[in-house]
Design a protein around this motif. Structure first.
Motif, PDB file in Angstrom:
ATOM      1  N   SER A  49      -6.122  -4.909  13.553  1.00 16.11           N
ATOM      2  CA  SER A  49      -6.758  -6.134  13.062  1.00 16.11           C
ATOM      3  C   SER A  49      -6.875  -6.180  11.548  1.00 16.11           C
ATOM      4  CB  SER A  49      -8.154  -6.275  13.677  1.00 16.11           C
ATOM      5  OG  SER A  49      -8.988  -5.192  13.270  1.00 16.11           O
ATOM      6  N   ASN A  50      -6.296  -5.193  10.866  1.00 14.10           N
ATOM      7  CA  ASN A  50      -6.457  -5.095   9.413  1.00 14.10           C
ATOM      8  C   ASN A  50      -5.242  -5.613   8.659  1.00 14.10           C
ATOM      9  OD1 ASN A  50      -7.883  -2.085  10.401  1.00 14.10           O
ATOM     10  ND2 ASN A  50      -9.107  -3.685   9.447  1.00 14.10           N
ATOM     11  N   ASP A  51      -5.497  -6.248   7.525  1.00 12.33           N
ATOM     12  CA  ASP A  51      -4.401  -6.729   6.676  1.00 12.33           C
ATOM     13  C   ASP A  51      -4.326  -5.978   5.352  1.00 12.33           C
ATOM     14  OD1 ASP A  51      -6.714  -7.771   5.615  1.00 12.33           O
ATOM     15  OD2 ASP A  51      -6.007  -9.840   5.494  1.00 12.33           O
ATOM     16  N   ALA A  52      -5.210  -4.990   5.160  1.00 11.45           N
ATOM     17  CA  ALA A  52      -5.154  -4.124   3.975  1.00 11.45           C
ATOM     18  C   ALA A  52      -5.779  -2.786   4.336  1.00 11.45           C
ATOM     19  CB  ALA A  52      -5.884  -4.743   2.793  1.00 11.45           C
ATOM     20  N   VAL A  53      -5.072  -1.693   4.034  1.00 13.43           N
ATOM     21  CA  VAL A  53      -5.570  -0.347   4.310  1.00 13.43           C
ATOM     22  C   VAL A  53      -5.581   0.443   3.008  1.00 13.43           C
ATOM     23  CG1 VAL A  53      -5.230   1.792   5.603  1.00 13.43           C
ATOM     24  CG2 VAL A  53      -4.646  -0.400   6.661  1.00 13.43           C
ATOM     25  N   LEU A  54      -6.754   0.943   2.631  1.00 14.08           N
ATOM     26  CA  LEU A  54      -6.919   1.727   1.409  1.00 14.08           C
ATOM     27  C   LEU A  54      -7.014   3.201   1.794  1.00 14.08           C
ATOM     28  CD1 LEU A  54      -7.497   2.122  -1.623  1.00 14.08           C
ATOM     29  CD2 LEU A  54      -9.912   1.570  -1.141  1.00 14.08           C
ATOM     30  N   ALA A  83       5.821   9.334  17.611  1.00 11.33           N
ATOM     31  CA  ALA A  83       5.895   8.003  18.208  1.00 11.33           C
ATOM     32  C   ALA A  83       6.584   7.100  17.203  1.00 11.33           C
ATOM     33  CB  ALA A  83       4.508   7.463  18.550  1.00 11.33           C
ATOM     34  N   ALA A  84       7.506   6.308  17.671  1.00 15.59           N
ATOM     35  CA  ALA A  84       8.253   5.434  16.769  1.00 15.59           C
ATOM     36  C   ALA A  84       7.355   4.322  16.238  1.00 15.59           C
ATOM     37  CB  ALA A  84       9.440   4.823  17.516  1.00 15.59           C
ATOM     38  N   GLY A  85       7.744   3.808  15.089  1.00 14.24           N
ATOM     39  CA  GLY A  85       7.042   2.658  14.538  1.00 14.24           C
ATOM     40  C   GLY A  85       6.137   3.013  13.383  1.00 14.24           C
ATOM     41  N   SER A  86       5.627   1.968  12.755  1.00 14.17           N
ATOM     42  CA  SER A  86       4.738   2.114  11.608  1.00 14.17           C
ATOM     43  C   SER A  86       3.285   2.143  12.066  1.00 14.17           C
ATOM     44  CB  SER A  86       4.926   0.939  10.639  1.00 14.17           C
ATOM     45  OG  SER A  86       3.920   0.940   9.644  1.00 14.17           O
ATOM     46  N   PRO A  87       2.444   2.903  11.371  1.00 16.33           N
ATOM     47  CA  PRO A  87       1.019   2.862  11.712  1.00 16.33           C
ATOM     48  C   PRO A  87       0.340   1.560  11.279  1.00 16.33           C
ATOM     49  CG  PRO A  87       1.385   4.292   9.838  1.00 16.33           C
ATOM     50  CD  PRO A  87       2.738   3.906  10.337  1.00 16.33           C
ATOM     51  N   PHE A  88       1.032   0.775  10.431  1.00 20.56           N
ATOM     52  CA  PHE A  88       0.426  -0.437   9.880  1.00 20.56           C
ATOM     53  C   PHE A  88       1.039  -1.689  10.498  1.00 20.56           C
ATOM     54  CE2 PHE A  88       0.775   2.797   6.436  1.00 20.56           C
ATOM     55  CZ  PHE A  88      -0.560   3.157   6.399  1.00 20.56           C
ATOM     56  N   PRO A  89       0.226  -2.713  10.755  1.00 18.05           N
ATOM     57  CA  PRO A  89       0.768  -3.959  11.303  1.00 18.05           C
ATOM     58  C   PRO A  89       1.642  -4.682  10.281  1.00 18.05           C
ATOM     59  CG  PRO A  89      -1.563  -4.206  10.799  1.00 18.05           C
ATOM     60  CD  PRO A  89      -1.243  -2.760  10.601  1.00 18.05           C
ATOM     61  N   ALA A  90       2.498  -5.551  10.768  1.00 22.48           N
ATOM     62  CA  ALA A  90       3.383  -6.316   9.878  1.00 22.48           C
ATOM     63  C   ALA A  90       2.559  -7.104   8.867  1.00 22.48           C
ATOM     64  CB  ALA A  90       4.247  -7.264  10.708  1.00 22.48           C
ATOM     65  N   GLY A  91       2.992  -7.050   7.613  1.00 21.72           N
ATOM     66  CA  GLY A  91       2.320  -7.790   6.563  1.00 21.72           C
ATOM     67  C   GLY A  91       1.112  -7.105   5.967  1.00 21.72           C
ATOM     68  N   CYS A  92       0.711  -5.967   6.532  1.00 25.08           N
ATOM     69  CA  CYS A  92      -0.458  -5.246   6.033  1.00 25.08           C
ATOM     70  C   CYS A  92      -0.152  -4.627   4.668  1.00 25.08           C
ATOM     71  CB  CYS A  92      -0.853  -4.150   7.024  1.00 25.08           C
ATOM     72  SG  CYS A  92      -2.284  -3.177   6.532  1.00 25.08           S
ATOM     73  N   LYS A  93      -1.068  -4.778   3.727  1.00 21.50           N
ATOM     74  CA  LYS A  93      -0.923  -4.180   2.403  1.00 21.50           C
ATOM     75  C   LYS A  93      -1.482  -2.758   2.428  1.00 21.50           C
ATOM     76  CE  LYS A  93       0.743  -7.986   0.719  1.00 21.50           C
ATOM     77  NZ  LYS A  93       2.197  -8.087   0.421  1.00 21.50           N
ATOM     78  N   VAL A  94      -0.722  -1.819   1.889  1.00 26.88           N
ATOM     79  CA  VAL A  94      -1.129  -0.415   1.877  1.00 26.88           C
ATOM     80  C   VAL A  94      -1.415   0.001   0.441  1.00 26.88           C
ATOM     81  CG1 VAL A  94      -0.492   1.945   2.479  1.00 26.88           C
ATOM     82  CG2 VAL A  94       0.286   0.042   3.909  1.00 26.88           C
ATOM     83  N   LEU A  95      -2.621   0.494   0.206  1.00 24.93           N
ATOM     84  CA  LEU A  95      -3.055   0.938  -1.114  1.00 24.93           C
ATOM     85  C   LEU A  95      -3.415   2.421  -1.023  1.00 24.93           C
ATOM     86  CD1 LEU A  95      -4.165  -2.108  -0.423  1.00 24.93           C
ATOM     87  CD2 LEU A  95      -5.291  -1.897  -2.624  1.00 24.93           C
ATOM     88  N   GLN A  96      -3.173   3.157  -2.087  1.00 28.91           N
ATOM     89  CA  GLN A  96      -3.438   4.596  -2.044  1.00 28.91           C
ATOM     90  C   GLN A  96      -3.932   5.103  -3.389  1.00 28.91           C
ATOM     91  OE1 GLN A  96      -0.053   7.064  -1.060  1.00 28.91           O
ATOM     92  NE2 GLN A  96      -1.301   8.857  -0.605  1.00 28.91           N
ATOM     93  N   VAL A  97      -4.963   5.954  -3.341  1.00 26.41           N
ATOM     94  CA  VAL A  97      -5.455   6.675  -4.519  1.00 26.41           C
ATOM     95  C   VAL A  97      -5.249   8.157  -4.268  1.00 26.41           C
ATOM     96  CG1 VAL A  97      -7.430   7.228  -5.968  1.00 26.41           C
ATOM     97  CG2 VAL A  97      -7.186   4.917  -5.032  1.00 26.41           C
TER      98      VAL A  97
END
Length: 548
Positions: free
Chosen positions: A264-269, A282-296
């Motif tokens: 249900s998330n559209d941005a993961v920090l 397991a195949a596939g991405s951990p993030f849903p389509a269109g989700c923005k991924v940010l990292q520090v």
């Protein structure tokens, strides 16, 4: 001065006050020098792996660089698994081992081997000192490398003859370095824009948040965003208060499970972790389509290592979170999201309460009730050293961990870290009561640590959760059969700890620690309270249910 004097003075210069070790013949120069350096306390262990496991947790709990001294090739081999755990845990450690006389190298002496080559795969840097003139410079470099982000263990082999050579090269000393790197303002601005635009942001907090002392800053950021906060599947520290409405628990161990966590998330920090350590492919991405991924991330190697992030910031975690917190404006929708998180947390708490009540009268004692009784008998300011594995869910739903130093655990997946690690935490956290929780199978990998607790009079309460099985392996073989479509109704082979049953109270008694065997849930709370009140190390063996 002699090489051994260079070693000992280098340790003093770097603020080392504990040496974690298991003595051997090639370590004689260090052991014989201890009386000349009273500020260095030697913590005696009966197995090299236990010494490293103890030092690993000490580094986490004290914030200092741990120093370890092991025996030659077999001793170092015994410790490799725990060094791997320290590498995964990013613990700053200088691990050393005595080496045979270099003049006997071509004679293939007893216990001789290439120690630097043995340690290299599980350390950041591995080297052998070849002459006394190298001791000061190599040790100085070892402390530096151990602490560079991401921190981790280094290894130095110390030949016995080199330790007795004369040298004019002085002992190593720490450099005065201001390395709290600041984030690029453009990176923070990019993150703020993405987070402002998000309708459902979420945060995954790695151990670096706790190590940076940035828990309160993360709380502020989560509240400003109205974002839930997850922990990694394996974590060493507590990076967010577990009673906060935004606390969501622990992410899954495969891409499918992760995708459900973030559906249900559209941005993961992502904050300061390897992201992600999976058990099953397991195949596939951990993030849903269109989700923005940010990292520090504080270490350049881990930034955008597994994912092409939409905004990545390289900086010391505390500085980065302070900058992000300061730049975040009031965000529309955050209040509504915070209300939803509060409602979800209340529902989760109610579900756990119902789960405990449902399992309350089961015999043997359910994990849910066992944790409730242990918590009731423990002091409010208890520090938990955790290796519960299959009881971990109930642990985190029962105990409240607010600060970074309330909770310590191991990474890397190797077992036996908890009982060993409790020694290191107790040495570092001398003013707070220590509770070590371990499964029976895990504890047997480092049970010798009980003797060290008795020898140094460390008032740790060890709780062994005895279900007489490797429960996690039973769960994993079920998962294996499902994932690989293995049709089987076979029993679990070699996963029961029976025939004979382990007697932990007897084991503890043999190593100088009093113990209590508990078979009834009604007796747990009082036994835990009495163990803490004794002011001595004490072992509680609690019989709990196995896999149903």
């Amino acid at each position: 001065m002699r090489g051994r004097q260079v070693l000992m003075q280098t340790l003093v210069n770097h603020g080392v006050d504990r040496i974690f070790g298991n003595p051997g013949t090639t370590e004689s120069p260090l052991l014989d020098s201890l009386l000349d350096y009273p500020s260095l306390q030697y913590i005696v262990h009966l197995h090299e792996g236990v010494a490293v496991g103890s030092a690993n947790f000490y580094a986490q709990a004290s914030g200092k660089t741990a120093f370890v001294n092991l025996h030659v090739a077999p001793g170092l081999g015994n410790a490799i698994g725990m060094i791997y755990g320290a590498l995964k845990e990013n613990s700053p450690m200088v691990v050393t081992a005595g080496q045979q006389d270099t003049r006997a190298r071509l004679r293939d002496p007893v216990l001789g081997h290439d120690l630097a080559a043995m340690a290299a795969p599980v350390t950041k840097w591995s080297v052998q000192v070849e002459r006394a003139d190298e001791l000061g410079p190599i040790l100085q470099r070892a402390f530096k490398i151990a602490n560079e982000a991401p921190a981790g263990p280094v290894f130095v082999a110390l030949p016995i003859n080199v330790m007795e050579q004369e040298t004019d090269i002085p002992p190593g000393r720490p450099a005065t370095v201001f390395d709290r790197s600041r984030p690029d303002p453009a990176g923070i601005e990019a993150m703020v824009k993405l987070l402002q635009a998000a309708k459902s942001p979420v945060i995954v907090a790695g151990d670096d948040v706790a190590r940076a002392g940035a828990v309160e800053t993360l709380v502020s950021i989560a509240e400003k965003l109205g974002a839930g906060v997850w922990f990694e599947g394996l974590r060493a520290r507590n990076s967010f208060p577990t009673d906060h409405p935004a606390y969501r628990g622990t992410v899954a161990f495969d891409a499918v499970g992760l995708a459900k966590n973030f559906a249900s998330n559209d941005a993961v920090l992502l904050l300061g972790g390897p992201f992600f350590e999976e058990v099953w492919y397991a195949a596939g991405s951990p993030f849903p389509a269109g989700c923005k991924v940010l990292q520090v991330e504080a270490g350049a190697r881990r930034l955008a290592y597994n994912f092409a992030v939409d905004a990545g910031v390289l900086a010391e975690m505390g500085a980065a979170l302070e900058a992000l917190d300061g730049a975040l404006p009031k965000i529309a929708g955050a209040a509504k999201r915070n209300d939803a998180l509060k409602a979800q947390k209340e529902a989760d708490d109610a579900a756990q309460k119902a789960r405990v009540e449902k399992a309350w009268a089961r015999t043997p004692t359910s994990m849910a009730r066992c944790m409730a009784e242990i918590r009731a008998g423990s002091p409010k300011d208890v520090v938990v050293v955790d290796e519960t594995i299959t009881a971990n869910l109930d642990l985190f739903k029962t105990f409240t961990f607010n600060g970074a130093d309330d909770y310590f655990s191991g990474r890397g997946g190797g077992i036996g870290q908890g009982v060993a690690g409790a020694i290191g935490v107790a040495v570092a956290q001398t003013k707070r009561p220590i509770l070590c929780l371990s499964g029976d199978g895990s504890s047997m990998y480092s049970i010798q640590a009980l003797w060290t607790a008795a020898h140094h009079d460390l008032p740790i309460v060890f709780v062994i959760l005895a279900n007489r099985e490797y429960r996690v392996l039973k769960h994993n073989i079920d998962a294996y059969r499902t994932r690989f479509d293995v049709k089987s109704n076979k029993p679990y082979a070699h996963m029961d700890l029976t025939g004979p049953v382990l007697g932990f109270v007897d084991l503890a008694k043999g190593m100088g620690i009093a113990g209590t065997h508990i078979t009834k849930a009604d007796d747990i709370q009082a036994a835990v309270a009495a163990a803490f009140a004794s002011g001595k190390p004490h072992l509680l063996e609690i019989e709990i249910e196995g896999k149903r």
